[in-house]
Design a protein around this motif. Structure first.
Motif, short mmCIF file in Angstrom:
data_model
loop_
_atom_site.label_atom_id
_atom_site.label_comp_id
_atom_site.label_asym_id
_atom_site.label_seq_id
_atom_site.Cartn_x
_atom_site.Cartn_y
_atom_site.Cartn_z
N LEU A 1 22.77 13.03 -22.64
CA LEU A 1 21.72 13.85 -22.09
C LEU A 1 20.40 13.17 -22.39
CD1 LEU A 1 20.39 16.53 -21.06
CD2 LEU A 1 20.69 17.43 -23.39
N LYS A 2 19.62 12.90 -21.35
CA LYS A 2 18.34 12.22 -21.57
C LYS A 2 17.30 12.76 -20.61
CE LYS A 2 20.46 8.35 -20.40
NZ LYS A 2 20.76 6.93 -20.17
N ALA A 3 16.05 12.65 -21.02
CA ALA A 3 14.95 13.10 -20.18
C ALA A 3 13.76 12.19 -20.40
CB ALA A 3 14.57 14.55 -20.49
N SER A 4 12.96 12.03 -19.36
CA SER A 4 11.72 11.27 -19.48
C SER A 4 10.59 12.06 -18.86
CB SER A 4 11.84 9.90 -18.80
OG SER A 4 11.94 10.04 -17.39
N ILE A 5 9.40 11.86 -19.38
CA ILE A 5 8.20 12.45 -18.81
C ILE A 5 7.25 11.29 -18.53
CG2 ILE A 5 7.28 12.96 -21.13
CD1 ILE A 5 5.94 15.45 -19.86
N ILE A 6 6.82 11.20 -17.27
CA ILE A 6 6.12 10.00 -16.81
C ILE A 6 4.72 10.38 -16.33
CG2 ILE A 6 6.20 8.06 -15.20
CD1 ILE A 6 9.24 8.69 -14.92
N ALA A 7 3.71 9.79 -16.95
CA ALA A 7 2.34 9.91 -16.50
C ALA A 7 1.98 8.63 -15.75
CB ALA A 7 1.41 10.14 -17.68
N ASP A 8 0.73 8.50 -15.35
CA ASP A 8 0.34 7.33 -14.56
C ASP A 8 0.59 6.01 -15.27
OD1 ASP A 8 -0.46 8.88 -12.45
OD2 ASP A 8 -2.55 9.01 -13.09
N ASP A 9 0.28 5.95 -16.55
CA ASP A 9 0.35 4.68 -17.27
C ASP A 9 1.14 4.77 -18.56
OD1 ASP A 9 -1.38 6.31 -18.59
OD2 ASP A 9 -2.94 4.80 -18.92
N THR A 10 1.95 5.80 -18.71
CA THR A 10 2.73 5.93 -19.93
C THR A 10 3.98 6.76 -19.67
OG1 THR A 10 2.60 6.49 -22.29
CG2 THR A 10 1.63 8.05 -20.76
N THR B 1 -1.44 12.52 -25.44
CA THR B 1 -1.67 13.87 -24.97
C THR B 1 -2.53 13.77 -23.72
OG1 THR B 1 -1.55 14.79 -27.20
CG2 THR B 1 -2.64 16.12 -25.53
N ILE B 2 -2.10 14.41 -22.63
CA ILE B 2 -2.82 14.26 -21.37
C ILE B 2 -3.07 15.62 -20.74
CG2 ILE B 2 -1.80 11.98 -20.95
CD1 ILE B 2 -0.07 13.31 -18.81
N THR B 3 -3.91 15.63 -19.71
CA THR B 3 -4.22 16.87 -19.00
C THR B 3 -3.87 16.79 -17.51
OG1 THR B 3 -6.48 16.08 -18.62
CG2 THR B 3 -6.10 17.42 -20.60
N THR B 4 -3.34 15.66 -17.06
CA THR B 4 -3.03 15.45 -15.65
C THR B 4 -1.56 15.74 -15.36
OG1 THR B 4 -2.62 13.12 -16.13
CG2 THR B 4 -4.83 13.72 -15.37
N PRO B 5 -1.19 15.98 -14.09
CA PRO B 5 0.21 16.24 -13.75
C PRO B 5 1.13 15.08 -14.11
CG PRO B 5 -1.23 16.88 -11.95
CD PRO B 5 -2.08 16.13 -12.93
N VAL B 6 2.39 15.40 -14.44
CA VAL B 6 3.38 14.40 -14.83
C VAL B 6 4.67 14.65 -14.06
CG1 VAL B 6 2.44 14.05 -17.15
CG2 VAL B 6 4.16 15.83 -16.76
N ARG B 7 5.53 13.62 -14.04
CA ARG B 7 6.86 13.75 -13.44
C ARG B 7 7.89 13.82 -14.58
NH1 ARG B 7 9.74 12.48 -8.74
NH2 ARG B 7 7.96 13.54 -7.77
N VAL B 8 8.79 14.78 -14.47
CA VAL B 8 9.87 14.95 -15.46
C VAL B 8 11.20 14.65 -14.79
CG1 VAL B 8 11.09 16.57 -16.94
CG2 VAL B 8 8.59 16.63 -16.83
N ILE B 9 12.05 13.87 -15.47
CA ILE B 9 13.39 13.54 -14.97
C ILE B 9 14.40 13.91 -16.06
CG2 ILE B 9 14.94 11.74 -14.13
CD1 ILE B 9 12.49 10.14 -13.29
N ILE B 10 15.45 14.61 -15.67
CA ILE B 10 16.55 14.92 -16.58
C ILE B 10 17.83 14.32 -16.02
CG2 ILE B 10 17.94 16.74 -17.66
CD1 ILE B 10 15.57 18.63 -17.37
N ASN B 11 18.57 13.57 -16.84
CA ASN B 11 19.91 13.09 -16.51
C ASN B 11 20.87 13.68 -17.53
OD1 ASN B 11 18.88 9.66 -15.67
ND2 ASN B 11 18.72 11.53 -14.49
N ALA B 12 21.81 14.50 -17.07
CA ALA B 12 22.77 15.15 -17.97
C ALA B 12 24.19 14.79 -17.56
CB ALA B 12 22.58 16.67 -17.96
N ARG B 13 25.00 14.34 -18.53
CA ARG B 13 26.40 14.01 -18.32
C ARG B 13 27.21 14.80 -19.35
NH1 ARG B 13 23.44 12.54 -14.87
NH2 ARG B 13 22.84 10.40 -14.40
N VAL B 14 27.82 15.88 -18.90
CA VAL B 14 28.45 16.81 -19.83
C VAL B 14 29.80 17.24 -19.27
CG1 VAL B 14 28.17 18.98 -21.10
CG2 VAL B 14 26.15 17.65 -20.46
N ALA B 15 30.79 17.37 -20.14
CA ALA B 15 32.10 17.85 -19.72
C ALA B 15 32.03 19.37 -19.55
CB ALA B 15 33.16 17.48 -20.75
N MET B 16 31.60 19.78 -18.36
CA MET B 16 31.48 21.20 -18.03
C MET B 16 31.23 21.33 -16.53
SD MET B 16 27.61 22.15 -19.37
CE MET B 16 27.60 23.77 -18.59
#
Length: 369
Positions: free
Chosen positions: A277-286, A308-323
């Protein structure tokens, strides 16, 4: 000159992406051009964004494993590089895939040997998987079905060399016990202790990659019915969303709490077994990345942004679970909305793709070396 093609296999959560990044950095430091190809059953991989954020050129084969998308793999390799194939190509297959010698390495050798020099095939394993599946204590179980454990064992059997990951977390006694068990599963196969996170053992891995050892020496005797059942046991969810904060948003805290909440919900609401299970949060330069590799493992901030930022970000979740994948998608969606609300933010433009992998149908399958 031929392009050296390096395939790094291993079960979900073994640490392949971190190792690929270490190998790519070593070759880049030597002045060589490097391309990386990631692979998944669905698009929007955390790993792809993570490796690109480190400055590497990365192509992605999505929708099926390399073996079932062989032509797509070759096409993606050809698009990397500035008008010329890179000197080094490192490919990371889906973590639930096996039989890669017969379906990827030998077809590349026999069909495109004038373009590619195949490096020995290395397989990385997570110690806890090895200890639970290969040498379980009496009365204990790995949390995966016998069919999923079958895939794990077949991955070990076809390796030219094996790598025990997380070496920095293993005692000498535990490492020796795991080596002995691997010797029974894959006799006469070299074993390297490696820590992809710290870089320990990476030079030894490079030694095998650059050695004259012949690639793809071990063709599997494999039951595709059992293989297909094992893959289909896993629920797959790839989720993306835009998160808009009302004030300041701590990227590392957000992604760590998000992964922790998803993992906790899986453990509390069902009998699901986390493979990765992994997730990333992506801003413009970080970017910040967090992951969990089993039900009983802590959240690991694999890539901290310190921002710490105040602008919109993109969140990605990748989940690999036996369910059940639909239930897993509901958990991921609910956790994202809850953590966003906790941080005084709003999740919008949410898109999720859930599935169970279908039966593997290789483009090519070579039965003799």
């Amino acid at each position: 000159m031929k392009t050296k093609f390096i395939l790094i296999g291993g079960f979900l959560g073994a640490g392949k992406t971190t190792l690929v990044g270490q190998l790519a950095k070593r070759y880049t430091d030597e002045g060589k051009s490097v391309g990386i190809v990631t692979n998944d059953q669905a698009a929007d991989l955390v790993d792809t964004h993570n490796l690109r954020s480190l400055g590497f050129e990365v192509g992605e084969v999505a929708g099926a494993c390399f073996c079932c998308s062989f032509d797509n793999l070759v096409e993606t390799c050809g698009k990397l590089g500035d008008g010329q194939m890179p000197e080094i190509l490192i490919a990371e297959p889906v973590g639930s895939c096996t039989d890669l010698v017969a379906t990827v390495i030998l077809p590349l050798q026999q069909l495109l040997g004038e373009q590619f020099e195949l490096a020995p095939f290395g397989v990385l394993l997570k110690p806890s998987h090895g200890q639970k599946i290969l040498a379980p204590q009496e009365g204990s179980r790995s949390g995966f079905s016998p069919q999923a454990e079958y895939i794990f064992q077949k991955q070990l059997e076809e390796a030219d060399y094996l790598m025990i990951g997380r070496a920095d977390q293993l005692s000498g006694e535990a490492a020796d016990a795991l080596r002995d068990r691997l010797g029974q599963v894959a006799p006469d196969v070299p074993v390297v202790l490696v820590s992809p996170k710290t870089g320990t053992g990476v030079d030894e891995v490079l030694g095998y990659i650059e050695s004259p050892m012949i690639a793809g020496r071990r063709l599997l005797d494999i039951d595709y019915d059992t293989y297909a059942i094992g893959e289909a046991e896993l629920g797959w969810v790839n989720l993306t969303a835009d998160v808009t904060p009302a004030g300041e948003l701590d990227l590392d805290a957000f992604v760590g709490e998000l992964v922790g909440d998803v993992a906790r919900s899986i453990s509390e609401s069902c009998d699901g077994q986390i493979a990765h299970l992994k997730a990333s949060i992506i801003a413009d330069d970080t970017q910040a990345v967090a992951n969990v590799v089993s039900n009983d493992s802590p959240v690991d901030i694999g890539l901290a942004s310190g921002r710490t930022i105040t602008t919109p970000v993109r969140v990605i979740i990748n989940a690999r679970v036996a369910m059940d994948p639909d239930q897993l998608e509901t958990i991921c969606t609910s956790s994202l909305k809850a953590i966003a609300s906790k941080h005084n933010a709003q999740a919008i433009s949410l898109s999720a793709h859930s599935l169970r992998p279908g039966r593997p149908t290789p483009t090519h399958r070579v039965t003799t070396s």
